[in-house]
Design an enzyme around this catalytic site. Sequence first.
Site, PDB file in Angstrom:
ATOM      1  N   ASP A 188       0.785  -1.248   0.000  1.00  0.00           N
ATOM      2  CA  ASP A 188       0.000   0.000   0.000  1.00  0.00           C
ATOM      3  C   ASP A 188       0.815   1.296   0.000  1.00  0.00           C
ATOM      4  OD1 ASP A 188      -1.772  -2.063   0.356  1.00  0.00           O
ATOM      5  OD2 ASP A 188      -2.977  -1.074   1.879  1.00  0.00           O
ATOM      6  N   CYS A 198      -2.061  -2.530   7.458  1.00  0.00           N
ATOM      7  CA  CYS A 198      -1.838  -3.438   6.334  1.00  0.00           C
ATOM      8  C   CYS A 198      -0.588  -4.294   6.517  1.00  0.00           C
ATOM      9  CB  CYS A 198      -1.742  -2.642   5.038  1.00  0.00           C
ATOM     10  SG  CYS A 198      -1.593  -3.684   3.608  1.00  0.00           S
ATOM     11  N   LYS A 211      -6.989  -5.014  -3.352  1.00  0.00           N
ATOM     12  CA  LYS A 211      -7.832  -5.548  -2.274  1.00  0.00           C
ATOM     13  C   LYS A 211      -8.786  -4.469  -1.801  1.00  0.00           C
ATOM     14  CE  LYS A 211      -4.298  -4.193   1.038  1.00  0.00           C
ATOM     15  NZ  LYS A 211      -4.998  -3.132   1.788  1.00  0.00           N
TER      16      LYS A 211
END
Length: 206
Positions: free
Chosen positions: A9, A145, A103
């Site tokens: 991310d 994450c 995602k």
Amino acid sequence: MARALLITDVQNDFTEGGALAVDGGAALAERITAFLRRHADEYDVVVASRDWHDATGDNGGHFAGPDGPDFRTTWPAHCVAGTPGAEYHPALDLSFVDVHVRKGQGEPAYSAFEGTTDAGADLVDVFFDREVHAVDIVGIATDHCVRASALDGVHAGLDVFVYEDLVVGIDQTSSEAALEEVRDEGGHTGRSDMDEGRQRPGGAVL
Ligand code: VGL
């Protein structure tokens, strides 16, 4: 036996100026690129993940309602599919990335293992097909994450190593707790900048 690097991310919305900016995110993108230039050839596969939420709806309660975000389980709208905020930070050199995972379409999804590749494959299947047994993790955010991806990796039976100097978190206390939790669950953490020989668990020097 193969090794993977997972970059979680590193997206505009998680860096300075973004919708859910994490301090140090832009500088982290540069440090990860510098790391890739030195070490990408030590990995059999380099994976990058992106949060990729729907523009409509609250993505399963992930986007805050009228009461505003609590920054633990509800967040300002971020990383909406197809918007500049969802793109990788420009300082991340994507030429090193072999596999892209997205995602969070319509749901909260902190772990990259909840995502799928452009070809629709689960990350765990990508690793299985390539006989990956060890995954090093870098990226944003340590307490969300990175944490969730590292724990899922450990629970999938992978040898997980998080580079403490190549992650940034939303909250310092919960980021430290996240790294401790990863270690408690059987993962490993350490720094990337031990130049000649990064120490791996068991004393192996790569
Ligand atoms: C994340 C907060 C909200 C992350 C995602 O990817 O770390 N953090 N959504």
